[in-house]
Scaffold this active site. Sequence first.
Site, PDB file in Angstrom:
ATOM      1  N   ASP A  62     157.507 -10.511  50.529  1.00  0.00           N
ATOM      2  CA  ASP A  62     158.505 -10.916  49.827  1.00  0.00           C
ATOM      3  C   ASP A  62     159.050 -10.306  48.524  1.00  0.00           C
ATOM      4  O   ASP A  62     157.798  -9.780  47.888  1.00  0.00           O
ATOM      5  CB  ASP A  62     158.509 -12.442  49.460  1.00  0.00           C
ATOM      6  CG  ASP A  62     159.701 -13.258  49.406  1.00  0.00           C
ATOM      7  OD1 ASP A  62     160.707 -12.998  49.515  1.00  0.00           O
ATOM      8  OD2 ASP A  62     159.592 -14.529  48.682  1.00  0.00           O
ATOM      9  N   GLY A  63     160.129 -10.514  48.196  1.00  0.00           N
ATOM     10  CA  GLY A  63     160.428  -9.570  46.931  1.00  0.00           C
ATOM     11  C   GLY A  63     161.483 -10.742  46.309  1.00  0.00           C
ATOM     12  O   GLY A  63     161.832 -11.524  46.684  1.00  0.00           O
ATOM     13  N   GLU A 100     162.577  -6.422  48.502  1.00  0.00           N
ATOM     14  CA  GLU A 100     162.286  -7.051  49.736  1.00  0.00           C
ATOM     15  C   GLU A 100     161.699  -5.701  50.506  1.00  0.00           C
ATOM     16  O   GLU A 100     160.662  -5.785  51.243  1.00  0.00           O
ATOM     17  CB  GLU A 100     163.419  -7.601  50.773  1.00  0.00           C
ATOM     18  CG  GLU A 100     163.978  -8.811  49.897  1.00  0.00           C
ATOM     19  CD  GLU A 100     163.076 -10.169  50.368  1.00  0.00           C
ATOM     20  OE1 GLU A 100     161.978  -9.936  51.079  1.00  0.00           O
ATOM     21  OE2 GLU A 100     163.436 -11.416  49.860  1.00  0.00           O
ATOM     22  N   ASP A 151     161.006 -13.033  54.851  1.00  0.00           N
ATOM     23  CA  ASP A 151     162.158 -13.980  54.896  1.00  0.00           C
ATOM     24  C   ASP A 151     163.421 -13.313  54.661  1.00  0.00           C
ATOM     25  O   ASP A 151     164.518 -13.920  54.562  1.00  0.00           O
ATOM     26  CB  ASP A 151     161.949 -15.256  53.893  1.00  0.00           C
ATOM     27  CG  ASP A 151     161.904 -14.582  52.371  1.00  0.00           C
ATOM     28  OD1 ASP A 151     162.051 -13.396  52.326  1.00  0.00           O
ATOM     29  OD2 ASP A 151     161.399 -15.367  51.790  1.00  0.00           O
ATOM     30  N   HIS A 188     161.488 -20.443  51.480  1.00  0.00           N
ATOM     31  CA  HIS A 188     161.670 -21.561  50.697  1.00  0.00           C
ATOM     32  C   HIS A 188     161.693 -22.918  51.566  1.00  0.00           C
ATOM     33  O   HIS A 188     162.388 -23.949  51.275  1.00  0.00           O
ATOM     34  CB  HIS A 188     162.800 -21.620  49.757  1.00  0.00           C
ATOM     35  CG  HIS A 188     162.821 -20.379  48.809  1.00  0.00           C
ATOM     36  ND1 HIS A 188     161.927 -20.198  47.793  1.00  0.00           N
ATOM     37  CD2 HIS A 188     163.696 -19.405  49.020  1.00  0.00           C
ATOM     38  CE1 HIS A 188     162.325 -18.920  47.260  1.00  0.00           C
ATOM     39  NE2 HIS A 188     163.148 -18.443  47.905  1.00  0.00           N
ATOM     40  N   ASP A 248     156.309 -15.510  47.536  1.00  0.00           N
ATOM     41  CA  ASP A 248     157.345 -15.805  46.731  1.00  0.00           C
ATOM     42  C   ASP A 248     156.920 -15.965  45.389  1.00  0.00           C
ATOM     43  O   ASP A 248     157.412 -15.309  44.491  1.00  0.00           O
ATOM     44  CB  ASP A 248     158.227 -16.968  47.205  1.00  0.00           C
ATOM     45  CG  ASP A 248     159.207 -17.276  46.364  1.00  0.00           C
ATOM     46  OD1 ASP A 248     160.304 -16.309  46.195  1.00  0.00           O
ATOM     47  OD2 ASP A 248     159.381 -18.127  45.873  1.00  0.00           O
TER      48      ASP A 248
END
Length: 157
Positions: free
Chosen positions: A9-10, A47, A69, A124, A134
Site C-alpha cells: 500500500d501507498g 502505490e 488495493d 479500508h 496502510d
Amino acid sequence: MKRVTVITDGACLENPGPGGWAALLRFGQHEKMISGSEAGTTNNRMELMAVIKGLEALKERCDVTLMADSRYVLDGFDKGWVVNWKANGWKTAGNKPVKNQDLWEELERQVNRHKVTWVWVRGHNGHMDNERVDQEARKQATALRDARGFNAGNDEL
C-alpha cells in the site's frame, strides 16, 4: 520456486505531499515489513513504489501473489496498459506522456523477475493485512511530515 505473498500500500498526506509506502512479505510462517517515505510525491507514486520495493526485496525468482488495493497499479498489468504504453513510446491512448513512467519501467523489470499473480483487495474494508500496510505507509508519511516540518499544502521546508 518459493511461493511468497506480498501485500502493498501507498499513502500520501497531501497529493502531492509527503508520502509513504509499505510492503508486507510473507513466506510460510515468516513475515517481513518494509517501508519508506518520500517528500513531494503522489499517492500513485507511493502505490507503485510499494510494489517495486516489495518485489525488489525478493532475492531470487519467486511465485508471488501480490495483493494491492490500487486499481491503478493492477490495471497497468491486468489490462495491458504497460504493454500498450511501451508500444506507443510511453504515450497514453490520448498521445500524452505516461505519468510515473520511471516507476512503471522499474516495476516492469521487477515483475519480469518473478511469476506474479495480481490480486485486488478492497481498501479500508477490514482486510487485516491491507490495514497493516496502510497503517505503516501512513506512519511513514506522517513521520516524514513531522520530521521535515511540512505545512499543510506546502511541501517546502
